[in-house]
Design a protein around this motif. Structure first.
Motif, PDB file in Angstrom:
ATOM      1  N   LEU A  25     -59.783 -16.046 -37.471  1.00 39.61           N
ATOM      2  CA  LEU A  25     -59.388 -15.133 -36.410  1.00 39.61           C
ATOM      3  C   LEU A  25     -57.934 -14.712 -36.609  1.00 39.61           C
ATOM      4  CD1 LEU A  25     -60.752 -13.919 -33.887  1.00 39.61           C
ATOM      5  CD2 LEU A  25     -59.663 -15.737 -32.550  1.00 39.61           C
ATOM      6  N   VAL A  26     -57.710 -13.382 -36.719  1.00 37.80           N
ATOM      7  CA  VAL A  26     -56.384 -12.839 -37.015  1.00 37.80           C
ATOM      8  C   VAL A  26     -55.886 -12.009 -35.833  1.00 37.80           C
ATOM      9  CG1 VAL A  26     -55.088 -11.281 -38.539  1.00 37.80           C
ATOM     10  CG2 VAL A  26     -56.862 -12.775 -39.492  1.00 37.80           C
ATOM     11  N   LEU A  27     -54.641 -12.243 -35.428  1.00 37.73           N
ATOM     12  CA  LEU A  27     -54.002 -11.440 -34.397  1.00 37.73           C
ATOM     13  C   LEU A  27     -53.152 -10.368 -35.069  1.00 37.73           C
ATOM     14  CD1 LEU A  27     -53.214 -11.017 -31.371  1.00 37.73           C
ATOM     15  CD2 LEU A  27     -51.283 -12.541 -31.800  1.00 37.73           C
ATOM     16  N   THR A  28     -53.332  -9.119 -34.666  1.00 43.50           N
ATOM     17  CA  THR A  28     -52.522  -8.015 -35.169  1.00 43.50           C
ATOM     18  C   THR A  28     -52.230  -7.077 -34.011  1.00 43.50           C
ATOM     19  OG1 THR A  28     -52.315  -6.350 -36.930  1.00 43.50           O
ATOM     20  CG2 THR A  28     -54.493  -6.600 -35.898  1.00 43.50           C
ATOM     21  N   SER A  29     -51.643  -5.898 -34.299  1.00 41.32           N
ATOM     22  CA  SER A  29     -51.323  -4.934 -33.245  1.00 41.32           C
ATOM     23  C   SER A  29     -52.502  -4.007 -32.966  1.00 41.32           C
ATOM     24  CB  SER A  29     -50.114  -4.080 -33.643  1.00 41.32           C
ATOM     25  OG  SER A  29     -48.923  -4.835 -33.590  1.00 41.32           O
ATOM     26  N   ALA A  30     -52.668  -3.641 -31.702  1.00 39.15           N
ATOM     27  CA  ALA A  30     -53.758  -2.733 -31.329  1.00 39.15           C
ATOM     28  C   ALA A  30     -53.600  -1.373 -31.999  1.00 39.15           C
ATOM     29  CB  ALA A  30     -53.802  -2.566 -29.802  1.00 39.15           C
ATOM     30  N   HIS A  31     -52.356  -0.896 -32.164  1.00 39.61           N
ATOM     31  CA  HIS A  31     -52.179   0.437 -32.739  1.00 39.61           C
ATOM     32  C   HIS A  31     -52.354   0.456 -34.256  1.00 39.61           C
ATOM     33  CE1 HIS A  31     -47.986  -1.122 -33.039  1.00 39.61           C
ATOM     34  NE2 HIS A  31     -47.961  -0.403 -34.142  1.00 39.61           N
ATOM     35  N   VAL A  32     -52.528  -0.698 -34.872  1.00 39.43           N
ATOM     36  CA  VAL A  32     -52.832  -0.749 -36.315  1.00 39.43           C
ATOM     37  C   VAL A  32     -54.321  -0.516 -36.550  1.00 39.43           C
ATOM     38  CG1 VAL A  32     -52.904  -2.268 -38.347  1.00 39.43           C
ATOM     39  CG2 VAL A  32     -50.867  -2.217 -36.903  1.00 39.43           C
ATOM     40  N   VAL A  33     -55.141  -0.948 -35.605  1.00 38.20           N
ATOM     41  CA  VAL A  33     -56.600  -0.820 -35.750  1.00 38.20           C
ATOM     42  C   VAL A  33     -57.090   0.374 -34.929  1.00 38.20           C
ATOM     43  CG1 VAL A  33     -56.799  -3.296 -36.096  1.00 38.20           C
ATOM     44  CG2 VAL A  33     -57.102  -2.379 -33.813  1.00 38.20           C
ATOM     45  N   ALA A  34     -58.339   0.740 -35.095  1.00 40.29           N
ATOM     46  CA  ALA A  34     -58.874   1.927 -34.415  1.00 40.29           C
ATOM     47  C   ALA A  34     -59.488   1.615 -33.054  1.00 40.29           C
ATOM     48  CB  ALA A  34     -59.925   2.602 -35.305  1.00 40.29           C
ATOM     49  N   GLY A  35     -59.631   0.343 -32.729  1.00 37.62           N
ATOM     50  CA  GLY A  35     -60.264  -0.017 -31.471  1.00 37.62           C
ATOM     51  C   GLY A  35     -61.310  -1.089 -31.703  1.00 37.62           C
ATOM     52  N   GLN A  36     -61.873  -1.603 -30.636  1.00 30.60           N
ATOM     53  CA  GLN A  36     -62.865  -2.669 -30.747  1.00 30.60           C
ATOM     54  C   GLN A  36     -64.071  -2.205 -31.560  1.00 30.60           C
ATOM     55  OE1 GLN A  36     -63.448  -4.860 -27.175  1.00 30.60           O
ATOM     56  NE2 GLN A  36     -65.418  -5.709 -27.794  1.00 30.60           N
ATOM     57  N   GLY A  37     -64.512  -3.075 -32.461  1.00 25.94           N
ATOM     58  CA  GLY A  37     -65.639  -2.758 -33.326  1.00 25.94           C
ATOM     59  C   GLY A  37     -65.243  -2.140 -34.653  1.00 25.94           C
ATOM     60  N   ALA A  38     -63.975  -1.759 -34.805  1.00 28.07           N
ATOM     61  CA  ALA A  38     -63.518  -1.127 -36.050  1.00 28.07           C
ATOM     62  C   ALA A  38     -63.456  -2.152 -37.182  1.00 28.07           C
ATOM     63  CB  ALA A  38     -62.151  -0.487 -35.852  1.00 28.07           C
ATOM     64  N   ARG A  39     -63.547  -1.664 -38.405  1.00 30.41           N
ATOM     65  CA  ARG A  39     -63.412  -2.497 -39.599  1.00 30.41           C
ATOM     66  C   ARG A  39     -62.026  -2.311 -40.184  1.00 30.41           C
ATOM     67  NH1 ARG A  39     -67.695  -6.160 -40.609  1.00 30.41           N
ATOM     68  NH2 ARG A  39     -69.546  -5.281 -39.614  1.00 30.41           N
ATOM     69  N   VAL A  40     -61.425  -3.401 -40.641  1.00 32.68           N
ATOM     70  CA  VAL A  40     -60.106  -3.348 -41.260  1.00 32.68           C
ATOM     71  C   VAL A  40     -60.124  -4.170 -42.546  1.00 32.68           C
ATOM     72  CG1 VAL A  40     -58.919  -3.067 -39.052  1.00 32.68           C
ATOM     73  CG2 VAL A  40     -59.271  -5.355 -39.972  1.00 32.68           C
ATOM     74  N   ARG A  41     -59.144  -3.931 -43.376  1.00 30.36           N
ATOM     75  CA  ARG A  41     -58.970  -4.706 -44.605  1.00 30.36           C
ATOM     76  C   ARG A  41     -57.920  -5.784 -44.366  1.00 30.36           C
ATOM     77  NH1 ARG A  41     -55.455  -2.699 -49.672  1.00 30.36           N
ATOM     78  NH2 ARG A  41     -55.345  -4.687 -50.784  1.00 30.36           N
ATOM     79  N   LEU A  42     -58.179  -6.974 -44.837  1.00 35.21           N
ATOM     80  CA  LEU A  42     -57.279  -8.109 -44.684  1.00 35.21           C
ATOM     81  C   LEU A  42     -56.945  -8.693 -46.049  1.00 35.21           C
ATOM     82  CD1 LEU A  42     -59.276  -9.921 -41.839  1.00 35.21           C
ATOM     83  CD2 LEU A  42     -57.310  -8.415 -41.507  1.00 35.21           C
ATOM     84  N   PHE A  43     -55.711  -9.156 -46.201  1.00 29.16           N
ATOM     85  CA  PHE A  43     -55.344  -9.850 -47.436  1.00 29.16           C
ATOM     86  C   PHE A  43     -54.237 -10.852 -47.144  1.00 29.16           C
ATOM     87  CE2 PHE A  43     -52.492  -6.242 -47.170  1.00 29.16           C
ATOM     88  CZ  PHE A  43     -51.262  -6.734 -47.605  1.00 29.16           C
ATOM     89  N   ARG A  44     -54.174 -11.880 -47.969  1.00 29.06           N
ATOM     90  CA  ARG A  44     -53.124 -12.889 -47.862  1.00 29.06           C
ATOM     91  C   ARG A  44     -52.172 -12.742 -49.034  1.00 29.06           C
ATOM     92  NH1 ARG A  44     -55.394 -18.474 -48.004  1.00 29.06           N
ATOM     93  NH2 ARG A  44     -53.340 -19.074 -47.267  1.00 29.06           N
ATOM     94  N   PRO A  45     -50.889 -12.512 -48.787  1.00 27.66           N
ATOM     95  CA  PRO A  45     -49.929 -12.368 -49.872  1.00 27.66           C
ATOM     96  C   PRO A  45     -49.959 -13.561 -50.834  1.00 27.66           C
ATOM     97  CG  PRO A  45     -48.928 -11.790 -47.780  1.00 27.66           C
ATOM     98  CD  PRO A  45     -50.275 -12.374 -47.469  1.00 27.66           C
ATOM     99  N   LEU A  46     -49.926 -13.264 -52.115  1.00 33.06           N
ATOM    100  CA  LEU A  46     -49.903 -14.240 -53.214  1.00 33.06           C
ATOM    101  C   LEU A  46     -51.251 -14.883 -53.502  1.00 33.06           C
ATOM    102  CD1 LEU A  46     -46.513 -16.096 -52.577  1.00 33.06           C
ATOM    103  CD2 LEU A  46     -46.975 -14.233 -54.162  1.00 33.06           C
TER     104      LEU A  46
END
Length: 201
Positions: A25-46
């Motif tokens: 479970l990742v916490l981010t900003s609402a204005h980074v995503v398109a809204g509930q149900g949207a798909r996003v790309r996640l990555f961990r540095p290194l």
């Protein structure tokens, strides 16, 4: 405490930073995503492993609850699920409270290289911004050199996690548009944890 929880997020609103607040479970900003149900790309540095995620809760972009919860879809990251965070908030108005902020700002990114991490040391005067549920993080280290007048050196660390001592104490939903010396806006956890939909995710 924060390094192992740091996550890069790429959504419809652009790139941002996230924080693992629980298993998958990742916490981010609402204005980074398109809204509930949207798909996003996640990555961990290194770590070199990308994942996709689904927004399972979304607050109000640019509001005091400018936050979103993203559930990692598919296999989880090895060693990334460090369990739930310890939430904390200031219980004093004494100035110059030390805070650390981690993110992936523009100022340390270089073309052709891996996405870089930046650890900032800041000070918070808890009374400032308290009416609207925001704190201002004044950067205490020497500001970086930045010559691009069209962008912000701090672009990218939206939702960058911050800690005070051993507790996770907030996230940065917005950063200064142009100034490298202007303070960050930082939201304390109660702004979203009082929302039932957030708490039940």
């Amino acid at each position: 405490m924060i390094r192992s929880r740091l996550v890069g997020v790429i959504g419809a609103g652009g790139p941002g930073t996230g924080c693992l607040v629980g298993p998958g479970l990742v916490l981010t900003s609402a204005h980074v995503v398109a809204g509930q149900g949207a798909r996003v790309r996640l990555f961990r540095p290194l770590h070199g492993d990308d994942r996709t995620g689904e927004v399972v809760w979304c607050g109000t972009p640019q509001g005091t609850d400018d936050a979103a919860l993203v559930r990692v879809t598919g296999p989880g990251w090895s060693g990334a699920d460090a369990g739930p965070v310890r939430w904390g908030c200031f219980v004093t108005d004494r100035p110059k409270q030390r805070v650390e902020v981690w993110g992936l700002p523009n100022v340390v990114q270089r073309r052709g290289r891996e996405i870089e991490v930046y650890q900032l040391t800041c000070e918070v005067n808890p009374g400032s911004g308290s009416v609207n549920g925001r704190h201002y993080c004044g950067v205490t280290q020497h500001p970086p050199t930045w010559t691009d007048r069209k962008g912000s050196p701090w672009g990218g660390p939206r939702a960058a996690p911050s800690s005070a001592g051993s507790c996770w104490s907030g996230w940065s939903p917005r950063t200064p548009r142009t100034s490298h010396t202007a303070p960050f806006w930082r939201c304390p956890p109660p702004n979203c944890t009082v929302t039932r939909a957030f708490a039940t995710r």
